[in-house]
Design a protein around this motif. Structure first.
Motif, PDB file in Angstrom:
ATOM      1  N   LEU A  17       0.657  -1.242   0.135  1.00  0.00           N
ATOM      2  CA  LEU A  17      -0.050  -0.021  -0.317  1.00  0.00           C
ATOM      3  C   LEU A  17       0.964   1.264  -0.072  1.00  0.00           C
ATOM      4  O   LEU A  17       0.791   2.169  -0.698  1.00  0.00           O
ATOM      5  N   LYS A  18       1.789   1.306   0.827  1.00  0.00           N
ATOM      6  CA  LYS A  18       2.623   2.565   0.979  1.00  0.00           C
ATOM      7  C   LYS A  18       3.503   2.728  -0.239  1.00  0.00           C
ATOM      8  O   LYS A  18       3.855   3.958  -0.616  1.00  0.00           O
ATOM      9  N   SER A  19       3.813   1.699  -1.177  1.00  0.00           N
ATOM     10  CA  SER A  19       4.360   1.843  -2.237  1.00  0.00           C
ATOM     11  C   SER A  19       3.531   2.576  -3.473  1.00  0.00           C
ATOM     12  O   SER A  19       4.040   3.218  -4.414  1.00  0.00           O
ATOM     13  N   GLN A  20       2.441   2.691  -3.052  1.00  0.00           N
ATOM     14  CA  GLN A  20       1.267   3.426  -3.938  1.00  0.00           C
ATOM     15  C   GLN A  20       1.492   4.984  -3.751  1.00  0.00           C
ATOM     16  O   GLN A  20       0.770   5.753  -4.502  1.00  0.00           O
ATOM     17  N   PHE A  21       2.006   5.139  -2.671  1.00  0.00           N
ATOM     18  CA  PHE A  21       2.010   6.601  -2.264  1.00  0.00           C
ATOM     19  C   PHE A  21       2.880   7.506  -2.985  1.00  0.00           C
ATOM     20  O   PHE A  21       4.040   7.989  -2.474  1.00  0.00           O
ATOM     21  N   VAL A  22       2.332   7.844  -4.377  1.00  0.00           N
ATOM     22  CA  VAL A  22       3.230   8.747  -5.194  1.00  0.00           C
ATOM     23  C   VAL A  22       2.369   9.948  -5.248  1.00  0.00           C
ATOM     24  O   VAL A  22       1.366   9.609  -5.828  1.00  0.00           O
ATOM     25  N   ALA A  23       3.089  10.913  -5.445  1.00  0.00           N
ATOM     26  CA  ALA A  23       2.364  12.262  -5.596  1.00  0.00           C
ATOM     27  C   ALA A  23       1.471  12.000  -6.968  1.00  0.00           C
ATOM     28  O   ALA A  23       2.267  11.875  -8.249  1.00  0.00           O
ATOM     29  N   GLY A  24       0.190  12.579  -7.132  1.00  0.00           N
ATOM     30  CA  GLY A  24      -0.426  12.371  -8.061  1.00  0.00           C
ATOM     31  C   GLY A  24      -0.973  11.190  -8.469  1.00  0.00           C
ATOM     32  O   GLY A  24      -1.962  11.145  -9.537  1.00  0.00           O
ATOM     33  N   ASN A  25      -0.986  10.011  -7.953  1.00  0.00           N
ATOM     34  CA  ASN A  25      -1.378   8.818  -8.329  1.00  0.00           C
ATOM     35  C   ASN A  25      -2.272   8.543  -7.118  1.00  0.00           C
ATOM     36  O   ASN A  25      -2.595   9.393  -6.294  1.00  0.00           O
ATOM     37  N   TRP A  70     -21.790   9.056   6.465  1.00  0.00           N
ATOM     38  CA  TRP A  70     -21.967   8.301   7.895  1.00  0.00           C
ATOM     39  C   TRP A  70     -22.866   6.978   7.479  1.00  0.00           C
ATOM     40  O   TRP A  70     -22.791   6.213   8.480  1.00  0.00           O
ATOM     41  N   CYS A  71     -23.742   6.970   6.278  1.00  0.00           N
ATOM     42  CA  CYS A  71     -24.103   5.805   6.005  1.00  0.00           C
ATOM     43  C   CYS A  71     -23.710   5.008   5.080  1.00  0.00           C
ATOM     44  O   CYS A  71     -24.258   3.803   4.361  1.00  0.00           O
ATOM     45  N   SER A  72     -22.261   5.153   4.545  1.00  0.00           N
ATOM     46  CA  SER A  72     -21.515   4.418   3.585  1.00  0.00           C
ATOM     47  C   SER A  72     -20.396   3.628   4.135  1.00  0.00           C
ATOM     48  O   SER A  72     -20.541   3.407   5.311  1.00  0.00           O
ATOM     49  N   GLN A  73     -19.327   3.648   3.442  1.00  0.00           N
ATOM     50  CA  GLN A  73     -18.154   2.813   3.876  1.00  0.00           C
ATOM     51  C   GLN A  73     -17.401   3.448   4.875  1.00  0.00           C
ATOM     52  O   GLN A  73     -16.680   4.714   4.674  1.00  0.00           O
ATOM     53  N   LEU A  74     -17.390   3.066   6.338  1.00  0.00           N
ATOM     54  CA  LEU A  74     -16.467   3.950   7.349  1.00  0.00           C
ATOM     55  C   LEU A  74     -15.273   3.464   7.481  1.00  0.00           C
ATOM     56  O   LEU A  74     -14.430   3.865   8.205  1.00  0.00           O
ATOM     57  N   VAL A  75     -14.992   2.184   6.658  1.00  0.00           N
ATOM     58  CA  VAL A  75     -13.675   1.724   6.823  1.00  0.00           C
ATOM     59  C   VAL A  75     -12.821   2.063   5.516  1.00  0.00           C
ATOM     60  O   VAL A  75     -13.244   1.674   4.493  1.00  0.00           O
ATOM     61  N   ASN A  76     -11.724   2.573   5.845  1.00  0.00           N
ATOM     62  CA  ASN A  76     -10.958   3.038   4.539  1.00  0.00           C
ATOM     63  C   ASN A  76      -9.604   2.213   4.367  1.00  0.00           C
ATOM     64  O   ASN A  76      -8.750   2.461   5.010  1.00  0.00           O
ATOM     65  N   ALA A  77      -9.602   0.904   3.699  1.00  0.00           N
ATOM     66  CA  ALA A  77      -8.579   0.128   3.419  1.00  0.00           C
ATOM     67  C   ALA A  77      -7.372   1.034   3.011  1.00  0.00           C
ATOM     68  O   ALA A  77      -6.186   0.376   2.618  1.00  0.00           O
ATOM     69  N   ALA A  78      -7.522   2.201   2.294  1.00  0.00           N
ATOM     70  CA  ALA A  78      -6.299   2.840   1.793  1.00  0.00           C
ATOM     71  C   ALA A  78      -5.377   3.548   2.850  1.00  0.00           C
ATOM     72  O   ALA A  78      -4.586   4.196   2.454  1.00  0.00           O
ATOM     73  N   GLU A  79      -5.832   3.211   4.032  1.00  0.00           N
ATOM     74  CA  GLU A  79      -4.998   4.123   4.916  1.00  0.00           C
ATOM     75  C   GLU A  79      -4.143   3.100   5.601  1.00  0.00           C
ATOM     76  O   GLU A  79      -4.634   1.941   6.119  1.00  0.00           O
ATOM     77  N   PRO A  80      -2.709   3.199   5.833  1.00  0.00           N
ATOM     78  CA  PRO A  80      -2.022   2.033   6.095  1.00  0.00           C
ATOM     79  C   PRO A  80      -2.426   1.625   7.484  1.00  0.00           C
ATOM     80  O   PRO A  80      -2.473   0.204   7.957  1.00  0.00           O
ATOM     81  N   ALA A  81      -2.533   2.467   8.534  1.00  0.00           N
ATOM     82  CA  ALA A  81      -3.022   1.989  10.140  1.00  0.00           C
ATOM     83  C   ALA A  81      -4.113   1.239  10.052  1.00  0.00           C
ATOM     84  O   ALA A  81      -4.391   0.208  10.751  1.00  0.00           O
ATOM     85  N   THR A 132     -10.532  -0.040  -7.371  1.00  0.00           N
ATOM     86  CA  THR A 132      -9.842  -0.443  -8.830  1.00  0.00           C
ATOM     87  C   THR A 132      -8.882   0.935  -9.305  1.00  0.00           C
ATOM     88  O   THR A 132      -8.902   1.831  -8.672  1.00  0.00           O
ATOM     89  N   GLY A 133      -7.933   0.297 -10.195  1.00  0.00           N
ATOM     90  CA  GLY A 133      -7.123   1.410 -10.784  1.00  0.00           C
ATOM     91  C   GLY A 133      -6.027   1.957  -9.783  1.00  0.00           C
ATOM     92  O   GLY A 133      -5.655   2.933  -9.751  1.00  0.00           O
ATOM     93  N   TRP A 134      -5.133   0.894  -8.976  1.00  0.00           N
ATOM     94  CA  TRP A 134      -4.236   1.451  -8.073  1.00  0.00           C
ATOM     95  C   TRP A 134      -3.357   1.869  -9.143  1.00  0.00           C
ATOM     96  O   TRP A 134      -2.962   1.424  -9.963  1.00  0.00           O
TER      97      TRP A 134
END
Length: 280
Positions: A37-45, A145-156, A248-250
């Motif tokens: 996941l952290k390897s995806q952290f490129v500015a603009g991606n 608040w009625c949608s996805q409350l879990v963000n799997a794009a956050e490392p922690a 999609t589209g990582w």
């Protein structure tokens, strides 16, 4: 001649061993979802996602919300998001009243840093304006608040899910309390319409997370009880909210831009706990 052949063989073995040792950390790193996941952290991606919210109860299931959105990354993680939510049912009789007051119409939220821009939904900008700007806004407006409350794009958050989940192949299944999730997830903290009470923090959210062959999140399903969302109505204690998200589209290019200044009205300087519309 025999000495030359022996020397070549020894050198080959040495190179093979060295190459294997050098490759091992790379292979291990690629197998680690957090590193991936952290390897995806490129500015603009960034990454795109869709999710669907369904009310689940003994009487049947009612799908009532659909979101499409994208996260833009910087070197440290998510720096911006753009989320559009649509109400997908005309029959709202089975949707909890504690939720429906937030879902008057479709809405869109652009968030850059800690600043949110809202369009649609409960907020009505002044005449001639399309957007309302808030310096400490929510991640996806009221409907968030009625949608996805879990963000799997956050490392922690991803780490918490993997740590608490039972692994089967590339799928992790488990449960986490809202309180534990709140501690590690800025997304959840900034999605809240009303701050969670001590009792609500003990509520348990169940999840199923599936990773792709690249170890990046592909599908996330969460199920959580109504007591985190305004309580339980008499006779409907069985109901749950279920949200299914697909990523999609990582690694694709994502550019989230603020609306044109001429279209924006400022909601004023407010504290993070007051994000507009009477939110406390």
């Amino acid at each position: 001649m025999k000495r030359v052949i022996a020397g070549i063989a020894a050198a080959t073995v040495t190179m093979t061993v060295t190459t294997s040792v050098a490759a091992a950390p790379v292979q291990a790193a690629s197998a680690d979802p957090i590193t991936a996941l952290k390897s995806q952290f490129v500015a603009g991606n960034g990454v795109k996602f869709t999710d669907v919210t369904t009310l689940v109860e003994f009487a049947g299931n009612t799908t009532f919300l659909k979101r499409t959105g994208s996260f833009q990354f910087g070197k440290a993680g998510i720096v911006a998001s753009d989320v559009t939510t649509k109400v997908t049912t005309d029959d709202t009789s089975r949707v909890p009243k504690s939720l429906m007051w937030m879902l008057t119409s479709s809405d869109r939220t652009i968030r850059i840093g800690a600043t949110s821009y809202y369009s649609g939904g409960l907020w009505e900008p002044p005449k001639g304006k399309t957007w309302l700007k808030h310096p400490h806004g929510m991640t996806a407006g009221w409907s968030g608040w009625c949608s996805q409350l879990v963000n799997a794009a956050e490392p922690a958050t991803l780490k918490a899910l993997i740590t608490k989940g039972k692994r089967t192949g590339r799928t992790y299944t488990g449960a986490i309390s809202f309180g534990a999730l709140e501690k590690v997830s800025p997304w959840l903290r900034n999605a809240q319409v009303i701050r969670l009470s001590r009792e609500e923090k003990t509520a348990v959210l169940r999840f199923t997370l599936t990773l792709g062959s690249d170890r990046l999140p592909r599908r996330l399903v969460t199920v959580y009880p109504p007591r985190t969302h305004g309580g339980t109505e008499p006779g409907r204690e069985d109901r749950r909210l279920s949200v299914e998200t697909h990523y999609t589209g990582w690694g694709s290019r994502v550019s989230v831009k603020a609306p044109a200044a001429r279209e924006v009205a400022n909601m004023g300087k407010r504290e993070p706990s007051d994000r507009g519309g009477g939110r406390g």
